[in-house]
Design an enzyme around this catalytic site. Structure first.
Site, PDB file in Angstrom:
ATOM      1  CE1 TYR A  93     -48.612 -36.692  -2.696  1.00 56.75           C
ATOM      2  CE2 TYR A  93     -46.877 -36.372  -1.058  1.00 56.75           C
ATOM      3  CZ  TYR A  93     -48.001 -35.925  -1.720  1.00 56.75           C
ATOM      4  OH  TYR A  93     -48.506 -34.693  -1.421  1.00 56.75           O
TER       5      TYR A  93
ATOM      6  CD  GLU B  73     -46.298 -32.179  -1.009  1.00 58.38           C
ATOM      7  OE1 GLU B  73     -46.715 -33.187  -0.424  1.00 58.38           O
ATOM      8  OE2 GLU B  73     -47.053 -31.339  -1.526  1.00 58.38           O
TER       9      GLU B  73
ATOM     10  CG  ASP C 208     -51.932 -37.649  -0.720  1.00 61.95           C
ATOM     11  OD1 ASP C 208     -52.922 -37.834  -1.482  1.00 61.95           O
ATOM     12  OD2 ASP C 208     -51.840 -36.648   0.008  1.00 61.95           O
TER      13      ASP C 208
END
Ligand code: SF4
Length: 346
Positions: free
Chosen positions: A115, A32, A133
């Site tokens: 996020y 991520e 996002d």
């Protein structure tokens, strides 16, 4: 139901990606962070190499910083790599080496914002939390047919509330990934969207009102500031001069070829090298190059300089192309000039 259509589509269309194959908290977290501002195809080889070299929290926490930065070389936004290591050290010190599953604990780690905390908690731990996002904002604003500016707190809150209703209790992580996937391969930015292939088309207000291509609503972009630079590839006996960038600011702490502010003419450059104590044998102009950061553009001019000596007034290191390749993290802003070294055509 929108969410079941989306999950059915995801089950048969999701791209096979290394972090999806084995979604441990560590792999999800690293992927991520790497995927922020970076394309999936770019991330895959970096991810694989990172996992080979630093396979767990402990190894990341204990690695020398240059090793972490070297693994990040070319990915950009290097503060992400530094924060990853700080977070690993905090996980080792405060969480017994285990990545926490709670949203607030994740949020307390360096480099983890709303996020990423939502993504790790939902994908790796099955928590029912959104991960919003840029892709998800775009897809959701189209699904809702929203006319609210998505960069505003109201716009984000509108989308968060909608997701709260839509996210299923089972498979919340897959739901988040499916929305991101839809944004990455179907509901593409601008006019590139592929509504004909979209599994949520029957539920999409943007499609039914024929306004999807104009969404999301965003304020117009600020123009980037243009900065002129002159890059010096100075070689002496097969070694090139490198210097470290300042500890703070853009590309902090990374290595670069000596860089002059503004565009310099050849003779002025040679004069500057002599002023620094270098004997210039030859000086050749190189092609110009451009690099785009988020708010700045560097417009670079370059010179290849063959020097007779390395003992100058500057605190530079001198390294062979092989040493540069193995040990020095040089940002991709210098990619074009670095390529000249690696192809050995100077
Ligand atoms: Fe996006 Fe079109 Fe699908 Fe709506 S129907 S979510 S606009 S691709």
């Amino acid at each position: 139901m929108l969410s079941s259509n989306l999950l059915t589509w995801y089950d048969s269309h999701a791209r096979i990606l290394p972090w999806r194959e084995e979604p441990t908290p560590y792999r999800v977290w690293i992927s991520e962070i790497m995927l922020q501002q970076t394309r999936v195809e770019t991330v895959i080889p970096y991810f694989e190499q990172f996992m080979k070299t630093l396979p767990d929290v402990q190894s990341l926490a204990e690695a020398p910083e240059p090793v972490v930065l070297k693994l990040w070389e070319g990915l950009g936004y290097y503060s992400r790599a530094r924060n990853l290591q700080k977070a690993a050290q905090k996980i080792a010190a405060d969480f017994g080496g285990h990545i926490p599953s709670e949203y607030d604990a994740l949020l307390s780690l360096p480099g983890i914002g709303a996020y990423t905390a939502g993504a790790v908690a939902s994908i790796a731990f099955g928590k029912r939390l959104p991960a919003i996002d840029g892709n998800v904002l775009r897809v959701m604003s189209r699904i809702l047919g929203s006319q609210t500016n998505i960069t505003s707190p109201t716009g984000k809150e509108e989308i968060r509330r909608a997701l709260e209703k839509l996210q299923p209790h089972d498979r919340p992580g897959d739901f988040n990934q499916a929305l991101m996937e839809l944004g990455a391969v179907v509901c593409l930015p601008g006019k590139a969207l592929k509504c004909a292939d979209c599994p949520v088309r029957p539920h999409c207000m943007g499609f039914s009102f024929d306004i999807a291509h104009a969404l999301p609503v965003k304020p117009s972009k600020k123009e980037r500031r243009i900065e002129e630079k002159t890059v010096l590839l100075i070689r002496c006996q097969g070694r090139y001069a490198l210097r470290r960038r300042p500890k703070s600011g853009l590309l902090s702490g990374l290595w670069e070829f000596p860089l002059l502010e503004s565009h310099w003419e050849a003779e002025a450059c040679a004069e500057e090298c002599r002023r620094l104590g270098l004997e210039v044998q030859t000086l050749t102009a190189l092609p110009p190059a451009k690099h785009i950061f988020s708010h700045i553009e560097w417009h670079m001019r370059g010179y290849f300089i063959l020097a007779e000596n390395t003992d100058c007034t500057e605190n530079w290191v001198w390294a062979t192309p092989e040493e540069i390749h193995a040990h020095y993290s040089i940002p991709s802003a210098f990619k074009k000039y670095r390529q000249l070294l690696e192809e050995d055509i100077l």
